[in-house]
Design an enzyme around this catalytic site. Structure first.
Site: not given
Ligand code: FRU
Length: 502
Positions: A27, A209
């Site tokens: 992300d 998310e």
């Molecule tokens: C989304 C996610 C988020 C989390 C991060 C962990 O891709 O699962 O919810 O903060 O990646 O790397």
């Protein structure tokens, strides 16, 4: 012909997209324009090219096109992983982290607590601050600042709300497994008060998310503001796996009210097609917007990958590119409000490598027609088509004479397709080879497409930017052909322009 394999050094490194030098990323985090620089932080494994050791990697750009990688900004330790979050410029030093002379940047991130921590199993929101413009960070001694005792509370996006209700910080985060966006308010970024929650609504596969909330002027009219709530979900996207949906409505400083929640047809197997998606492709996830961009622009970027096969894609030594940066606006249409997305205008001034390829209007007869002189690996293709008798027509890019990535319009079905089943390497994961589709409408009687082609991706913008599909592909470096095709009849190409970048 030499096949490109996963062991080829730096295989598939994109020319136009950001990727870390030699490590894993997911992300985008902490996106902000500050002191003349765009900052892109991101979920990063500093020690490898699969997910793990979650820390915030860091890159900067003067122009959204060229990026410089910096040392890890916020590193995991034995107590916590540093999950996704955002950064604000605390210009009035509400947090007290600043000095008399320097207002701080404040990062709000999710602490994913590990076994050794007294908070083990909990995800809570924490702060770090920077007094040197975002290059070095100090964790706040009072972390976490916001815990619900939940193991799935994450991905805080913080912005300054200035409106009828007052002036304060607002956080939107998720209770991922409850399909809930939760809103909090703060005066000082340290103490947070619950305002409200939103959801479940529309797509609820997997988990929610990486939310975001921002106002946009409908058709550019500042007197007509709507609020857009974006929520990424995984899995449960319209073509499988990870994807981002959006809601349009109002935010009064306390509550987000959606005007685009669909309550009918919950049992309808095609119901995902009735929701609004940031991108219909397989590889546009965790999309989030930049803070403090000049001229009121709303710029978004996403991780170009899909959790279904993210750890398996055959890039090396790095893994996963970011998408191109997109300019996002809001349009009122007969069908309701729609996000309109274009690649940020900064990309149109990227110098071309060789002269552009241009073709005038003409009929596309049934079959596949290789375009002499159009070959390339990194291109922007702008095409306008008119339907004829063909069931499907369009472009084949990154082709090798017989196979390639097909981008087609099916006018009778009202759909656009991206077919990557013969795009190159696909066998690294059983779910990768796919034909992905989205609903599309003509403008008058024509269909416009803008396609950004890079070493390992295509990003397709259709219907004036209302419909986008982003997809990874892994063609041989020698697969560079561009073709036009029509199946089951004829079609017309009105105009075709190809900018060659490399
Ligand atoms: C989304 C996610 C988020 C989390 C991060 C962990 O891709 O699962 O919810 O903060 O990646 O790397």
């Amino acid at each position: 012909m030499t096949a490109v394999t996963a062991t080829t050094p730096d295989a598939f490194r994109p020319a136009l997209h950001y990727a870390a030098r030699s490590t894993w990323l997911n992300d985008p985090n902490g996106l902000i324009f500050h002191e003349g620089v765009y900052h892109l932080y991101y979920q990063n494994n500093p020690e490898g090219n699969v997910w793990g050791n979650m820390s915030w990697g860091h890159a900067t750009s003067p122009d959204l096109v060229t990026w410089t990688e910096h040392p890890v900004a916020i590193a995991c330790d034995e107590l916590e992983d540093i999950f996704s979050g955002s950064i604000v410029f605390d210009r009035h030093n509400t947090s007290g982290f600043g000095t008399e002379f320097k207002a701080p940047l404040v990062a709000v991130y999710t602490s994913a607590y590990k076994q050794a921590s007294e908070h083990h199993g909990v995800q809570a929101q924490s702060l770090a601050y920077s007094l040197d413009g975002g290059y070095t960070w100090t964790k706040h001694a009072g972390n976490p600042v916001l815990s619900r005792g939940s193991s799935e509370f994450r991905d805080p996006k913080v912005f300054r709300y200035e409106g009828d209700a007052g002036s304060y910080w607002v956080m939107v985060a998720v209770e991922a497994q409850d399909f809930e966006a939760v809103f909090y308010k703060s005066e000082d970024l340290k103490s947070w008060e619950l305002l409200s929650s939103f959801g479940p609504a529309n797509a609820t596969g997997g988990v929610w998310e990486c939310p975001d909330l921002f106002p946009l002027a409908v058709d550019g009219d500042p007197g007509n503001l709507k609020w857009v709530l974006t929520v990424n979900l995984n899995p449960g996207g319209p073509n499988g796996g990870s994807a981002g949906q959006y809601f349009v409505g109002d935010f009064d400083g306390t509550t987000f009210t959606s005007a685009t929640t669909v309550t009918k047809g919950l049992q309808d197997p095609d119901r995902l097609g009735h929701y609004q998606w940031l991108d219909w492709g397989r590889d546009y996830y965790a999309a989030v917007s930049f803070s403090d961009v000049p001229d009121g622009r709303r710029l978004m970027i996403a991780w170009m990958n899909n959790w279904q096969y993210a750890n398996n894609i055959p890039t090396t030594p790095w893994r996963s590119p970011m998408s191109l940066v997109r300019d996002v606006s809001l349009k009122g249409t007969d069908g309701g409000w729609r996000l309109v997305q274009q690649v940020a205008r900064e990309f149109t001034s990227v110098p071309a490598g060789t002269p552009p390829f241009m073709a005038g209007a003409g009929e596309i007869s049934e079959g596949t027609h290789l375009l002499d002189g159009a070959a390339g690996s990194v291109q922007r293709i702008e095409a306008t088509f008119m339907p004829g008798t063909a069931e499907e027509f369009g472009l084949i890019v990154r082709g090798n004479g017989t196979h390639g990535t097909r981008i087609g319009i099916r006018p009778a079905e009202g759909r656009i397709v991206v077919d990557r089943r013969e795009s190159g390497q696909t066998d690294f994961h059983e779910t990768f080879a796919s034909i992905d589709t989205a609903p599309i409408e003509p403008a008058g009687n024509s269909y416009d497409l803008t396609v950004y082609v890079d070493q390992c991706s295509v990003e397709v913008f259709a219907q004036g930017g209302q419909v986008t599909l982003s997809e990874l592909i892994f063609p041989a470096s020698t697969s560079t052909d561009v073709s036009l095709y029509a199946a089951g009849g004829t079609a017309t190409i009105n105009s075709l322009n190809i900018t060659q970048y490399a």
